[in-house]
Design a protein around this motif. Structure first.
Motif, PDB file in Angstrom:
ATOM      1  N   VAL A  65       0.844  -1.198   0.000  1.00  0.00           N
ATOM      2  CA  VAL A  65       0.000   0.000   0.000  1.00  0.00           C
ATOM      3  C   VAL A  65       0.880   1.248   0.000  1.00  0.00           C
ATOM      4  CG1 VAL A  65      -1.774   1.268   1.268  1.00  0.00           C
ATOM      5  CG2 VAL A  65      -1.809  -1.238   1.260  1.00  0.00           C
ATOM      6  N   PRO A  66       0.618   2.202  -0.902  1.00  0.00           N
ATOM      7  CA  PRO A  66       1.414   3.439  -0.923  1.00  0.00           C
ATOM      8  C   PRO A  66       1.186   4.274   0.334  1.00  0.00           C
ATOM      9  CG  PRO A  66      -0.427   3.576  -2.470  1.00  0.00           C
ATOM     10  CD  PRO A  66      -0.373   2.158  -1.997  1.00  0.00           C
ATOM     11  N   MET A  67       2.135   5.141   0.629  1.00  0.00           N
ATOM     12  CA  MET A  67       2.106   5.913   1.871  1.00  0.00           C
ATOM     13  C   MET A  67       0.825   6.730   2.034  1.00  0.00           C
ATOM     14  SD  MET A  67       4.757   5.784   3.996  1.00  0.00           S
ATOM     15  CE  MET A  67       6.467   5.228   4.081  1.00  0.00           C
ATOM     16  N   ASP A  68       0.337   7.337   0.951  1.00  0.00           N
ATOM     17  CA  ASP A  68      -0.804   8.238   1.085  1.00  0.00           C
ATOM     18  C   ASP A  68      -2.136   7.497   1.274  1.00  0.00           C
ATOM     19  OD1 ASP A  68      -1.073   7.178  -1.421  1.00  0.00           O
ATOM     20  OD2 ASP A  68      -1.145   9.094  -2.480  1.00  0.00           O
ATOM     21  N   ALA A  69      -2.101   6.164   1.247  1.00  0.00           N
ATOM     22  CA  ALA A  69      -3.325   5.390   1.476  1.00  0.00           C
ATOM     23  C   ALA A  69      -3.194   4.486   2.695  1.00  0.00           C
ATOM     24  CB  ALA A  69      -3.652   4.545   0.246  1.00  0.00           C
ATOM     25  N   ARG A  70      -2.134   4.672   3.489  1.00  0.00           N
ATOM     26  CA  ARG A  70      -1.905   3.793   4.635  1.00  0.00           C
ATOM     27  C   ARG A  70      -3.004   3.909   5.680  1.00  0.00           C
ATOM     28  NH1 ARG A  70       3.761   2.391   5.025  1.00  0.00           N
ATOM     29  NH2 ARG A  70       4.240   1.629   2.925  1.00  0.00           N
ATOM     30  N   GLY A  71      -3.545   5.113   5.880  1.00  0.00           N
ATOM     31  CA  GLY A  71      -4.588   5.294   6.886  1.00  0.00           C
ATOM     32  C   GLY A  71      -5.833   4.490   6.544  1.00  0.00           C
ATOM     33  N   ARG A  72      -6.277   4.591   5.279  1.00  0.00           N
ATOM     34  CA  ARG A  72      -7.473   3.854   4.861  1.00  0.00           C
ATOM     35  C   ARG A  72      -7.238   2.349   4.899  1.00  0.00           C
ATOM     36  NH1 ARG A  72      -7.996   6.978  -0.592  1.00  0.00           N
ATOM     37  NH2 ARG A  72      -5.863   7.471   0.025  1.00  0.00           N
ATOM     38  N   PHE A 257     -10.552   3.816  20.932  1.00  0.00           N
ATOM     39  CA  PHE A 257      -9.697   2.666  20.620  1.00  0.00           C
ATOM     40  C   PHE A 257      -9.729   2.335  19.127  1.00  0.00           C
ATOM     41  CE2 PHE A 257      -8.418  -1.884  20.865  1.00  0.00           C
ATOM     42  CZ  PHE A 257      -7.213  -1.703  21.529  1.00  0.00           C
ATOM     43  N   GLY A 258     -10.896   2.472  18.484  1.00  0.00           N
ATOM     44  CA  GLY A 258     -10.981   2.204  17.058  1.00  0.00           C
ATOM     45  C   GLY A 258     -10.106   3.138  16.244  1.00  0.00           C
ATOM     46  N   CYS A 259     -10.195   4.423  16.525  1.00  0.00           N
ATOM     47  CA  CYS A 259      -9.379   5.401  15.814  1.00  0.00           C
ATOM     48  C   CYS A 259      -7.896   5.179  16.107  1.00  0.00           C
ATOM     49  CB  CYS A 259      -9.796   6.814  16.216  1.00  0.00           C
ATOM     50  SG  CYS A 259      -8.857   8.123  15.398  1.00  0.00           S
ATOM     51  N   TYR A 260      -7.581   4.914  17.371  1.00  0.00           N
ATOM     52  CA  TYR A 260      -6.174   4.717  17.747  1.00  0.00           C
ATOM     53  C   TYR A 260      -5.557   3.560  16.974  1.00  0.00           C
ATOM     54  CZ  TYR A 260      -1.962   3.880  20.443  1.00  0.00           C
ATOM     55  OH  TYR A 260      -0.655   3.692  20.795  1.00  0.00           O
ATOM     56  N   MET A 261      -6.211   2.402  16.994  1.00  0.00           N
ATOM     57  CA  MET A 261      -5.622   1.221  16.365  1.00  0.00           C
ATOM     58  C   MET A 261      -5.489   1.399  14.863  1.00  0.00           C
ATOM     59  SD  MET A 261      -4.726  -0.809  18.737  1.00  0.00           S
ATOM     60  CE  MET A 261      -4.416  -2.332  17.846  1.00  0.00           C
ATOM     61  N   ALA A 262      -6.469   2.048  14.227  1.00  0.00           N
ATOM     62  CA  ALA A 262      -6.399   2.253  12.776  1.00  0.00           C
ATOM     63  C   ALA A 262      -5.238   3.166  12.402  1.00  0.00           C
ATOM     64  CB  ALA A 262      -7.712   2.831  12.268  1.00  0.00           C
ATOM     65  N   VAL A 263      -5.152   4.319  13.041  1.00  0.00           N
ATOM     66  CA  VAL A 263      -4.152   5.312  12.641  1.00  0.00           C
ATOM     67  C   VAL A 263      -2.767   4.941  13.166  1.00  0.00           C
ATOM     68  CG1 VAL A 263      -3.567   7.755  12.609  1.00  0.00           C
ATOM     69  CG2 VAL A 263      -5.955   7.064  12.619  1.00  0.00           C
ATOM     70  N   ASP A 264      -2.699   4.358  14.367  1.00  0.00           N
ATOM     71  CA  ASP A 264      -1.396   3.973  14.898  1.00  0.00           C
ATOM     72  C   ASP A 264      -0.761   2.879  14.052  1.00  0.00           C
ATOM     73  OD1 ASP A 264       0.582   4.250  17.134  1.00  0.00           O
ATOM     74  OD2 ASP A 264       0.109   2.125  17.408  1.00  0.00           O
ATOM     75  N   THR A 265      -1.577   1.973  13.519  1.00  0.00           N
ATOM     76  CA  THR A 265      -1.028   0.941  12.636  1.00  0.00           C
ATOM     77  C   THR A 265      -0.433   1.578  11.388  1.00  0.00           C
ATOM     78  OG1 THR A 265      -2.628  -0.699  13.434  1.00  0.00           O
ATOM     79  CG2 THR A 265      -1.574  -1.143  11.313  1.00  0.00           C
TER      80      THR A 265
END
Length: 335
Positions: A65-72, A257-265
């Protein structure tokens, strides 16, 4: 170890498929176990083979996955937590009288997911690497933690997960001994109300957090804010033992917790020291997930025993969440 071997082979799919398929005999053995020793052996075997699967599959995001799509992408991965925990609880309840079949169903789900992923996901093979001497291999496991940014990401994840599971693992006992439930409501029924609330909130924040972190190209802001929100959620039941307070806690903590785990990953995939060691280093990060879950019950039992109640447990967990939020501040290479 599985992550390091996956990196060396330059392959992900064989490790995903092998670990997933091995879950079936491991769960079959767990269903047959009838002594503490056999249960322990079977449970450790199940954890081992499924972490082989986990180590390889978590490296797919930094690999493909490219850097600019890592969050999604990380948000999509993060959706597995609320959906998986809810489905697992439903299967556990459905097979409570036939647990051997229940274990097989869980193993079959893991194996089926592995088959589906490896059949549908196009693997990007990496160059195979020459074997290293044993001493160098052992030293390599700590090399990621010597990297400044990865080390702080590891510390932040470990602290937040420790605080989260210290409370969630004791949720039934909190409802029994701390929360003032409505007349006629049993703690087990209360758990059945809280779990869907938390899961829905987690799904919403996972999707929004992943999308917005990509949209604004900010990871630390979302990780730190969601960790602080988790601390706020933990303060609610510490201040009030009422049922509405527990409902509020379930919603706010799920959002955090949902936001944390998604963005921290996503953040972690951006601070990996070397792309060619992605599976090994994501496996090291998994220690920040699994390790705190192992020690969380012991930490919680000590806090509750010495304080004589659960209020102190909420406060300690909130302090850990704040520490987890502060741990992302020193990270330099990601905004």
């Amino acid at each position: 170890m599985a992550g390091a071997l996956s990196d060396r082979s330059g392959r992900r799919n064989p490790w995903i498929l092998g670990g997933g398929l091995a879950a079936v005999p491991a769960m079959f053995l767990l269903g047959l176990a009838d002594t503490i020793l056999l249960i322990t052996i079977a449970w450790c075997l199940g954890q081992a083979v499924m972490n082989v699967y986990q180590a390889a599959v978590t490296s797919v995001v930094p690999d493909r996955v490219p850097m600019d799509a890592r969050g999604r992408a990380s948000a999509a991965v993060g959706l597995g937590l609320p959906f998986g925990s809810t489905l697992g609880a439903l299967i556990g309840a459905a097979y409570s009288e036939d647990y051997r079949t229940g274990y097989l169903v869980l193993g079959a789900l893991v194996a089926g997911a592995a088959v589906l992923f490896t059949a549908c996901g196009r693997e990007q093979r990496l160059p195979a690497r020459a074997p290293m001497p044993v001493r160098e291999q052992l030293a390599a496991f700590t090399s990621a933690l010597r990297d400044h940014d990865f080390r702080w990401a590891f510390i932040g994840r470990a602290l937040l997960v420790l605080g989260y599971f210290a409370v969630s693992g004791y949720q039934l006992y909190v409802l029994q001994d701390h929360t003032v439930l409505p007349d006629g409501m049993k703690p087990e029924a209360a758990v059945a109300v809280l779990m869907p609330l938390t899961s829905v909130a987690m799904v919403v924040s996972t999707v929004l957090g992943g999308y917005l972190s990509d949209r604004f190209d900010r990871r630390k802001l979302f990780v730190g804010t969601s960790a602080l929100l988790s601390a706020v959620a933990l303060v609610i039941p510490a201040l009030s033992a009422s049922w509405p307070a527990m409902l509020s806690f379930a919603v706010v903590n799920g959002l955090a917790f949902g936001c944390y785990m998604a963005v921290d990953t996503a953040l972690v995939t951006m601070v990996l020291p070397k792309a060619e060691d992605a599976a090994r280093d994501m496996g090291v990060l998994n220690i920040a997930n699994a390790g705190p879950q192992i020690i969380a019950p012991f930490v919680a039992s000590v806090v509750v025993s010495f304080s004589g109640g659960y209020t102190a447990l909420f406060v300690v967990a909130a302090v850990l969440a704040v520490a987890g939020a502060l741990a992302v501040k020193p990270i330099r290479s990601v905004r």
